[in-house]
Design an enzyme around this catalytic site. Structure first.
Site, PDB file in Angstrom:
ATOM      1  N   GLY A   1       5.281   4.168  -8.895  1.00 25.97           N
ATOM      2  CA  GLY A   1       6.094   3.098  -9.077  1.00 25.97           C
ATOM      3  C   GLY A   1       5.152   1.997  -9.045  1.00 25.97           C
ATOM      4  N   HIS A   2       4.530   1.720  -7.950  1.00 25.64           N
ATOM      5  CA  HIS A   2       3.289   0.659  -7.905  1.00 25.64           C
ATOM      6  C   HIS A   2       2.557   0.625  -9.230  1.00 25.64           C
ATOM      7  CE1 HIS A   2       4.205   1.467  -3.465  1.00 25.64           C
ATOM      8  NE2 HIS A   2       4.424   0.162  -3.760  1.00 25.64           N
TER       9      HIS A   2
ATOM     10  N   HIS B   1       2.199   4.596  -5.062  1.00 22.34           N
ATOM     11  CA  HIS B   1       2.756   5.717  -5.826  1.00 22.34           C
ATOM     12  C   HIS B   1       3.070   5.460  -7.358  1.00 22.34           C
ATOM     13  CE1 HIS B   1       6.543   3.499  -5.346  1.00 22.34           C
ATOM     14  NE2 HIS B   1       6.527   3.652  -4.161  1.00 22.34           N
TER      15      HIS B   1
ATOM     16  N   GLY C   1       0.673  -1.366   0.007  1.00 24.58           N
ATOM     17  CA  GLY C   1      -0.018   0.046   0.099  1.00 24.58           C
ATOM     18  C   GLY C   1       0.724   1.219   0.057  1.00 24.58           C
TER      19      GLY C   1
HETATM   20  P1  AMP Z   1       5.866  -2.333  -1.411  1.00 23.32           P
HETATM   21  O1  AMP Z   1       4.814  -1.849  -1.533  1.00 23.32           O
HETATM   22  O2  AMP Z   1       7.143  -1.329  -1.066  1.00 23.32           O
HETATM   23  O3  AMP Z   1       6.211  -3.719  -1.077  1.00 23.32           O
HETATM   24  O4  AMP Z   1       6.427  -2.572  -2.952  1.00 23.32           O
HETATM   25  C1  AMP Z   1       5.597  -3.096  -3.939  1.00 23.32           C
HETATM   26  C2  AMP Z   1       6.213  -3.534  -5.246  1.00 23.32           C
HETATM   27  O5  AMP Z   1       6.327  -2.429  -5.780  1.00 23.32           O
HETATM   28  C3  AMP Z   1       7.557  -4.122  -5.197  1.00 23.32           C
HETATM   29  O6  AMP Z   1       7.694  -5.224  -6.101  1.00 23.32           O
HETATM   30  C4  AMP Z   1       8.487  -3.276  -5.382  1.00 23.32           C
HETATM   31  O7  AMP Z   1       9.612  -3.274  -5.729  1.00 23.32           O
HETATM   32  C5  AMP Z   1       7.752  -2.121  -6.293  1.00 23.32           C
HETATM   33  N1  AMP Z   1       8.206  -0.858  -6.220  1.00 23.32           N
HETATM   34  C6  AMP Z   1       8.352  -0.075  -5.055  1.00 23.32           C
HETATM   35  N2  AMP Z   1       9.051   1.276  -5.558  1.00 23.32           N
HETATM   36  C7  AMP Z   1       8.995   1.273  -6.867  1.00 23.32           C
HETATM   37  C8  AMP Z   1       9.646   1.924  -7.830  1.00 23.32           C
HETATM   38  N3  AMP Z   1      10.115   3.219  -7.279  1.00 23.32           N
HETATM   39  N4  AMP Z   1       9.631   1.752  -9.019  1.00 23.32           N
HETATM   40  C9  AMP Z   1       9.217   0.448  -9.350  1.00 23.32           C
HETATM   41  N5  AMP Z   1       8.809  -0.539  -8.419  1.00 23.32           N
HETATM   42  C10 AMP Z   1       8.476  -0.026  -7.369  1.00 23.32           C
END
Ligand code: AMP
Length: 285
Positions: free
Chosen positions: A33-34, A31, A28
């Site tokens: 990236g997600h 942003h 959650g």
């Molecule tokens: P998280 O919510 O931080 O566990 O991230 C969920 C997914 O989004 C994971 O596969 C992360 O590697 C990916 N993720 C997080 N930040 C970025 C980003 N800046 N660019 C691309 N993928 C991202």
């Protein structure tokens, strides 16, 4: 977009889905990236499922877990706009209906880089990813290159346990000034936010030095010194490693990929970033 707050109702729904399923697991505080992972999944699958679950077993620091941002309503809006089909928000009591006794070891992959500083972290990641892959049963699962070690470990998990899924790494999405998008960036002070892009600049400088023939050991030392000399930075590690084995390298290989990875405290926030270098083509994607 359909939202499922219970595993049972979702698992029933899953049985009726016919086409290909793409899966984006997250914690959650979404942003861009997600959302890039969602976009790629939509391009490659008939249906895209996103999960939001702040997984307690992968936090080795109680304060980090406590302070992890939770923005479910805003997340659901973003996912709807991005065209996600299904949002799964499983309750912790269902995910961990029994206390897990299993543990995972990845023959060194989990001991390198993040593993040296976050004991138990990848055990928790492997556990939750295994559970989610069972419940979602996707054709493709999307992970960010930002967490390269996580991608390598999940890829290994899927190979070793024969999960019928392709694991796909997607490029890191950055702010215009180079800072990798992260849910933890919200916790930076204004001054810290200004300094934070230095992490990416140091990674880029290190890549340039390696291409110029400077040894990985020297590059590592210079990068650590530069990070430590930046106001408000407390670097934890900087490594130049083989991108597949994650083991540090002494000299640049002629082929394959290497990973430059770092973790830096801008207290109390801990940020990670990396650069993947394809040595054969001398490109830094
Ligand atoms: P998280 O919510 O931080 O566990 O991230 C969920 C997914 O989004 C994971 O596969 C992360 O590697 C990916 N993720 C997080 N930040 C970025 C980003 N800046 N660019 C691309 N993928 C991202």
């Amino acid at each position: 977009m359909k939202i499922f707050n219970g595993l049972k109702s979702w698992v029933n729904e899953r049985k009726n889905i016919k086409g290909s399923v793409g899966f984006v697991p997250t914690m959650g505080a979404l942003h861009a990236g997600h959302l890039a992972l969602i976009t790629q999944s939509r391009q490659e699958n008939d249906l895209t499922v996103c999960s939001i679950f702040v997984n307690p077993t992968q936090f080795n620091n109680a304060e980090d877990l406590q302070n992890y941002p939770r923005t479910e309503a805003a997340d659901a809006d973003k996912l709807r706009t991005a065209g996600c089909d299904v949002l799964l928000i499983p309750p912790a009591a269902e995910v961990y209906a029994s206390i897990p006794r299993i543990s995972f070891a990845f023959d060194g992959l989990d001991k390198a880089m993040e593993g040296q500083h976050r004991p138990g972290h990848f055990n928790g990641v492997a556990l939750i990813v295994s559970k989610l892959l069972h419940w979602v049963n996707p054709d493709r699962a999307y992970f960010g290159q930002k967490d390269w070690q996580q991608f390598v470990i999940v890829r290994q998990l899927v190979r070793d346990l024969s999960f019928p899924v392709s694991v796909i790494a997607c490029p890191t999405v950055r702010e215009p000034d180079g800072l990798a998008l992260s849910s933890r960036n919200q916790r930076l002070s204004a001054a810290q936010r200004q300094q934070a892009p230095q992490i990416y600049r140091v990674l880029q400088a290190a890549a340039t030095h390696l291409h110029a023939g400077i040894s990985p050991a020297q590059v590592t030392q210079t990068a650590m010194e530069t990070l430590a000399a930046t106001a408000g930075f407390d670097p934890e590690y900087f490594v130049v490693a083989d991108a597949e084995t994650l083991q540090p390298i002494n000299k640049m290989p002629d082929t394959g990929r290497i990973i430059l990875a770092t973790a830096v405290y801008l207290r109390p926030v801990r940020l990670i970033d990396n650069l993947l270098i394809d040595v054969s083509s001398a490109k830094t994607p």
